[in-house]
Design a protein around this motif. Structure first.
Motif, PDB file in Angstrom:
ATOM      1  N   ALA A  58       7.980  24.047  18.488  1.00  0.00           N
ATOM      2  CA  ALA A  58       7.545  25.051  19.470  1.00  0.00           C
ATOM      3  C   ALA A  58       6.830  26.177  18.741  1.00  0.00           C
ATOM      4  O   ALA A  58       7.437  27.142  18.317  1.00  0.00           O
ATOM      5  N   GLY A  59       5.527  26.049  18.585  1.00  0.00           N
ATOM      6  CA  GLY A  59       4.774  27.017  17.798  1.00  0.00           C
ATOM      7  C   GLY A  59       4.308  28.223  18.580  1.00  0.00           C
ATOM      8  O   GLY A  59       4.599  28.383  19.772  1.00  0.00           O
ATOM      9  N   TYR A  60       3.560  29.047  17.891  1.00  0.00           N
ATOM     10  CA  TYR A  60       2.995  30.265  18.471  1.00  0.00           C
ATOM     11  C   TYR A  60       2.106  29.926  19.665  1.00  0.00           C
ATOM     12  O   TYR A  60       1.330  28.976  19.630  1.00  0.00           O
ATOM     13  N   LEU A  61       2.227  30.721  20.702  1.00  0.00           N
ATOM     14  CA  LEU A  61       1.379  30.608  21.891  1.00  0.00           C
ATOM     15  C   LEU A  61       0.845  31.982  22.262  1.00  0.00           C
ATOM     16  O   LEU A  61       1.535  32.979  22.071  1.00  0.00           O
ATOM     17  N   PRO A  62      -0.415  32.014  22.777  1.00  0.00           N
ATOM     18  CA  PRO A  62      -1.310  30.889  23.065  1.00  0.00           C
ATOM     19  C   PRO A  62      -1.992  30.380  21.799  1.00  0.00           C
ATOM     20  O   PRO A  62      -2.274  31.144  20.885  1.00  0.00           O
ATOM     21  N   ARG A  63      -2.249  29.091  21.781  1.00  0.00           N
ATOM     22  CA  ARG A  63      -2.852  28.482  20.604  1.00  0.00           C
ATOM     23  C   ARG A  63      -4.352  28.749  20.520  1.00  0.00           C
ATOM     24  O   ARG A  63      -4.906  28.840  19.421  1.00  0.00           O
ATOM     25  N   THR A  64      -5.006  28.836  21.652  1.00  0.00           N
ATOM     26  CA  THR A  64      -6.459  29.043  21.662  1.00  0.00           C
ATOM     27  C   THR A  64      -6.806  30.270  22.506  1.00  0.00           C
ATOM     28  O   THR A  64      -6.005  30.738  23.325  1.00  0.00           O
ATOM     29  N   ARG A  65      -8.015  30.754  22.299  1.00  0.00           N
ATOM     30  CA  ARG A  65      -8.477  31.929  23.022  1.00  0.00           C
ATOM     31  C   ARG A  65      -8.390  31.688  24.522  1.00  0.00           C
ATOM     32  O   ARG A  65      -8.708  30.589  25.012  1.00  0.00           O
ATOM     33  N   LEU A  66      -7.948  32.692  25.269  1.00  0.00           N
ATOM     34  CA  LEU A  66      -7.800  32.547  26.701  1.00  0.00           C
ATOM     35  C   LEU A  66      -9.153  32.333  27.367  1.00  0.00           C
ATOM     36  O   LEU A  66     -10.188  32.784  26.876  1.00  0.00           O
ATOM     37  N   ARG A  67      -9.116  31.648  28.496  1.00  0.00           N
ATOM     38  CA  ARG A  67     -10.356  31.282  29.201  1.00  0.00           C
ATOM     39  C   ARG A  67     -11.076  32.528  29.706  1.00  0.00           C
ATOM     40  O   ARG A  67     -10.459  33.577  29.956  1.00  0.00           O
ATOM     41  N   ALA A  68     -12.382  32.402  29.886  1.00  0.00           N
ATOM     42  CA  ALA A  68     -13.170  33.491  30.463  1.00  0.00           C
ATOM     43  C   ALA A  68     -12.624  33.838  31.842  1.00  0.00           C
ATOM     44  O   ALA A  68     -12.299  32.955  32.639  1.00  0.00           O
ATOM     45  N   GLY A  69     -12.506  35.109  32.120  1.00  0.00           N
ATOM     46  CA  GLY A  69     -11.982  35.553  33.402  1.00  0.00           C
ATOM     47  C   GLY A  69     -10.502  35.874  33.377  1.00  0.00           C
ATOM     48  O   GLY A  69      -9.996  36.548  34.285  1.00  0.00           O
ATOM     49  N   ASP A  70      -9.781  35.402  32.361  1.00  0.00           N
ATOM     50  CA  ASP A  70      -8.367  35.754  32.249  1.00  0.00           C
ATOM     51  C   ASP A  70      -8.272  37.239  31.896  1.00  0.00           C
ATOM     52  O   ASP A  70      -8.916  37.704  30.957  1.00  0.00           O
ATOM     53  N   PRO A  71      -7.474  38.026  32.634  1.00  0.00           N
ATOM     54  CA  PRO A  71      -7.408  39.468  32.364  1.00  0.00           C
ATOM     55  C   PRO A  71      -6.884  39.817  30.973  1.00  0.00           C
ATOM     56  O   PRO A  71      -7.106  40.929  30.496  1.00  0.00           O
ATOM     57  N   GLN A  72      -6.217  38.874  30.322  1.00  0.00           N
ATOM     58  CA  GLN A  72      -5.695  39.142  28.988  1.00  0.00           C
ATOM     59  C   GLN A  72      -6.644  38.672  27.882  1.00  0.00           C
ATOM     60  O   GLN A  72      -6.366  38.902  26.700  1.00  0.00           O
ATOM     61  N   ARG A  73      -7.728  38.034  28.226  1.00  0.00           N
ATOM     62  CA  ARG A  73      -8.694  37.607  27.216  1.00  0.00           C
ATOM     63  C   ARG A  73      -9.199  38.827  26.439  1.00  0.00           C
ATOM     64  O   ARG A  73      -9.565  39.843  27.030  1.00  0.00           O
ATOM     65  N   ASP A  74      -9.189  38.713  25.139  1.00  0.00           N
ATOM     66  CA  ASP A  74      -9.613  39.772  24.224  1.00  0.00           C
ATOM     67  C   ASP A  74      -8.659  40.963  24.196  1.00  0.00           C
ATOM     68  O   ASP A  74      -8.917  41.952  23.501  1.00  0.00           O
ATOM     69  N   ARG A  75      -7.558  40.873  24.935  1.00  0.00           N
ATOM     70  CA  ARG A  75      -6.522  41.904  24.856  1.00  0.00           C
ATOM     71  C   ARG A  75      -5.374  41.447  23.973  1.00  0.00           C
ATOM     72  O   ARG A  75      -4.718  42.268  23.334  1.00  0.00           O
ATOM     73  N   ILE A  76      -5.115  40.135  23.984  1.00  0.00           N
ATOM     74  CA  ILE A  76      -4.023  39.591  23.166  1.00  0.00           C
ATOM     75  C   ILE A  76      -4.613  38.578  22.186  1.00  0.00           C
ATOM     76  O   ILE A  76      -5.697  38.037  22.409  1.00  0.00           O
ATOM     77  N   ALA A  77      -3.890  38.337  21.102  1.00  0.00           N
ATOM     78  CA  ALA A  77      -4.400  37.459  20.044  1.00  0.00           C
ATOM     79  C   ALA A  77      -3.791  36.073  20.160  1.00  0.00           C
ATOM     80  O   ALA A  77      -2.569  35.919  20.150  1.00  0.00           O
ATOM     81  N   SER A  78      -4.647  35.066  20.267  1.00  0.00           N
ATOM     82  CA  SER A  78      -4.179  33.691  20.157  1.00  0.00           C
ATOM     83  C   SER A  78      -3.972  33.363  18.678  1.00  0.00           C
ATOM     84  O   SER A  78      -4.140  34.221  17.804  1.00  0.00           O
TER      85      SER A  78
END
Length: 287
Positions: free
Chosen positions: A241-261
């Motif tokens: 059970a590794g670190y999540l999210p594994r990849t950058r959040l999808r475009a339009g997600d309110p947390q995109r570029d706010r949290i680190a994948s």
């Protein structure tokens, strides 16, 4: 490779070495940078901009790197010093050894919560608060909050976090109701209306530990050293059970570029969470 010890197992010389190195960082002004950094990157859900240190999946890796930077600073003063950990499920009263006069000092006096004992007492002349959230120049604590008592987390509460099967989950903030990260970081959620684990420790200590400038209290480092150890325990218990999210959040997600994948860099060091998942080449914990 070096070892971080339980604070209760430190020798007298190790206690004195840790205290002396911390006081030297304070004397030179370097300590203030750590307080400033923690305040800067403690971004709440409702505030705009990236969230790196709290209410976010990178809570653990960000603080791991933060502790490493502090530990390296201590070791430039004294190469033998490491950051001990405070197991608050065991040493869970104001009478515990870490609050002794020769180590961290005790609770604050009733009228203003000013710590008057130990090497970090304002009256000792070596510990003036310069980057606090109030104008007070003295360290404050209110261990256990006698006016409205709060208890430290117990072993069952810690075990509940360790039993979480996944690391974190959408929406990747303080409202997450499942996953290890928020179960240990401890923000209140609908199913658990009171603060838990890490957050309740800050509340139990009180005073300066209640604010974003919590590193003003040296117990901050011992607390987060234990948090780092608990993350290590969870990783060993859940190797798939590794670190999540594994990849950058999808475009339009309110947390995109706010949290680190997993492979998005964390400020201010420009280091990815993936580079901070394993500490075993640097240090180990004596358990």
């Amino acid at each position: 490779m070096y070892t971080r010890k339980n604070q209760r197992d430190l020798t007298g010389a190790e206690r004195r070495g840790f205290v002396s190195a911390v006081l030297e960082l304070k004397r030179t002004g370097e300590y203030e940078e750590f307080v400033r950094l923690h305040s800067q990157y403690n971004t709440a859900d409702a505030r705009s901009g990236p969230r790196a240190a709290h209410m976010t999946p990178s809570f653990f890796p960000w603080h791991r790197r933060f502790l490493l930077e502090f530990e390296r600073a201590l070791q430039r003063v004294d190469p033998q010093v490491t950051v001990p950990y405070w197991d608050w499920t065991s040493d869970n009263t104001p009478a515990a050894g870490l609050w002794a006069d020769d180590f961290l000092g005790g609770t604050g006096r009733p009228r203003d919560q000013q710590v008057t004992t130990g090497p970090f007492a304002y009256k000792a002349g070596n510990w003036t608060i310069r980057n606090g959230v109030t104008s007070a120049k003295f360290l404050t604590r209110d261990l256990g909050r006698p006016s409205a008592p709060v208890s430290l987390p117990d072993k069952d509460e810690l075990a509940s976090a360790l039993n979480q099967k996944i690391y974190d989950a959408d929406p990747w903030d303080s409202t997450v109701t499942t996953g290890f990260r928020n179960a240990l970081e401890g923000w209140s959620v609908r199913s658990v209306p009171h603060e838990r684990n890490h957050n309740r420790v800050h509340r139990w200590v009180g005073g300066d530990m209640l604010s974003a400038a919590s590193p003003n209290d040296p117990v901050f480092w011992l607390h987060h050293s234990f948090v780092d150890l608990v993350w290590d325990r969870w990783q060993r218990a859940h190797p798939d059970a590794g670190y999540l999210p594994r990849t950058r959040l999808r475009a339009g997600d309110p947390q995109r570029d706010r949290i680190a994948s997993l492979d998005e860099p964390l400020p201010p060091w420009n280091v990815k969470p993936s580079a901070l998942l394993d500490h075993t080449k640097l240090y180990r914990y004596a358990e």
